[in-house]
Motif scaffolding. Structure first.
Motif, PDB file in Angstrom:
ATOM      1  N   LYS A  49      -7.217  -6.174 -44.450  1.00 53.62           N
ATOM      2  CA  LYS A  49      -8.081  -5.096 -44.424  1.00 53.62           C
ATOM      3  C   LYS A  49      -9.487  -5.233 -45.280  1.00 53.62           C
ATOM      4  CE  LYS A  49      -8.214  -0.239 -44.912  1.00 53.62           C
ATOM      5  NZ  LYS A  49      -9.536  -0.240 -45.598  1.00 53.62           N
ATOM      6  N   SER A  52     -11.926  -7.341 -43.271  1.00 51.60           N
ATOM      7  CA  SER A  52     -12.508  -6.511 -42.364  1.00 51.60           C
ATOM      8  C   SER A  52     -13.729  -5.717 -43.040  1.00 51.60           C
ATOM      9  CB  SER A  52     -11.733  -5.696 -41.571  1.00 51.60           C
ATOM     10  OG  SER A  52     -11.206  -6.424 -40.531  1.00 51.60           O
ATOM     11  N   LYS A  55     -16.897  -7.606 -44.178  1.00 54.05           N
ATOM     12  CA  LYS A  55     -17.736  -7.817 -43.158  1.00 54.05           C
ATOM     13  C   LYS A  55     -18.570  -6.670 -42.732  1.00 54.05           C
ATOM     14  CE  LYS A  55     -16.815 -10.685 -39.855  1.00 54.05           C
ATOM     15  NZ  LYS A  55     -17.812 -11.675 -39.849  1.00 54.05           N
ATOM     16  N   ARG A  59     -12.029  -2.195 -38.001  1.00 57.48           N
ATOM     17  CA  ARG A  59     -10.746  -3.362 -37.978  1.00 57.48           C
ATOM     18  C   ARG A  59     -11.181  -4.163 -36.663  1.00 57.48           C
ATOM     19  NH1 ARG A  59      -5.530  -3.617 -40.013  1.00 57.48           N
ATOM     20  NH2 ARG A  59      -5.149  -5.840 -39.822  1.00 57.48           N
ATOM     21  N   GLN A  60     -10.948  -5.566 -37.032  1.00 62.87           N
ATOM     22  CA  GLN A  60     -11.203  -6.440 -35.745  1.00 62.87           C
ATOM     23  C   GLN A  60     -10.062  -7.522 -35.919  1.00 62.87           C
ATOM     24  OE1 GLN A  60     -14.885  -8.574 -36.631  1.00 62.87           O
ATOM     25  NE2 GLN A  60     -14.524  -9.285 -38.641  1.00 62.87           N
ATOM     26  N   SER A  62      -8.606 -11.145 -36.506  1.00 63.29           N
ATOM     27  CA  SER A  62      -8.978 -12.180 -37.146  1.00 63.29           C
ATOM     28  C   SER A  62      -8.298 -13.701 -36.460  1.00 63.29           C
ATOM     29  CB  SER A  62      -8.393 -12.210 -38.702  1.00 63.29           C
ATOM     30  OG  SER A  62      -9.325 -11.261 -39.171  1.00 63.29           O
TER      31      SER A  62
END
Length: 213
Positions: A49, A52, A55, A59-60, A62
């Protein structure tokens, strides 16, 4: 801290610091054979978390970087023959494969049962990964910003969110990895990248290119 891994002494200190940071659930930036990546322990949810959050986006999913081909067997439910052939031909290197991960794995990568895995062709990354185990990794830049090709560039964007930056100089060929989906009946290229489609087809003749847009 930024460590210049082009200096043997700083390299040793940097790799040790990065390994310790990952094991403590903190973030690191490390070089790969494509672009620099920001990484965290794949099995520590709060670290994933934090990746993310660093960045600056929602939430993406990985990708996961590993330091050995053998590690792959422990991550997947089943490994199709095409996947084994591609790994044998192009790992370590600029090939990411999407496969079904083992349901017993206790991680939360927002991936719906699949995982994108790569073994990078960079000695610094491999040395770290062999000690930390699988790392969730994304490109070391803020969302909407260009991918970074040095750790110094990454530090300008990510600042104090990252515990250790490993500098190894500019990426020699900052082209993203080719992504191949191996979860369906036919292998499919999801993203063109460092491995040309023709070379993939030499190994897996039935592979197809995605038709997007």
């Amino acid at each position: 801290m930024l460590y210049d891994c082009r200096s043997p002494a700083d390299r040793d200190r940097g790799i040790a610091a990065a390994i310790e940071a990952v094991k403590n659930g903190e973030l690191v930036v490390l070089p790969t054979d494509t672009v620099y990546g920001i990484g965290a322990d794949a099995f520590t949810p709060y670290a994933v978390k934090a990746l993310s959050d660093a960045k600056g986006g929602t939430r993406q999913t990985s990708s996961v970087l590993i330091g050995s081909r053998h590690t792959l067997d422990g991550l997947v439910f089943t490994l199709p023959r095409a996947a084994r052939d591609l790994v044998e031909a192009f790992w370590p290197g600029a090939l990411t494969i999407v496969v079904e991960h083992s349901p017993s794995l206790s991680w939360d990568l927002g991936d719906g049962g699949t995982v994108a895995v790569r073994m990078p062709l960079h000695p610094v990354a491999l040395e770290v990964l062999r000690e930390t185990g699988p790392m969730a990794v994304a490109s070391a830049n803020k969302l909407g910003q260009p991918a970074t090709v040095t750790a110094e560039e990454a530090r300008e964007q990510l600042s104090y969110a990252v515990r250790a930056y490993l500098e190894a100089g500019p990426c020699p060929d900052p082209v993203p990895s080719t992504i191949v989906d191996l979860t369906g009946e036919v292998p499919r290229v999801l993203r063109a990248g460092g491995i040309p489609f023709e070379k993939l087809r030499d190994v897996v003749p039935d592979i197809v290119e995605s038709r997007v847009g």
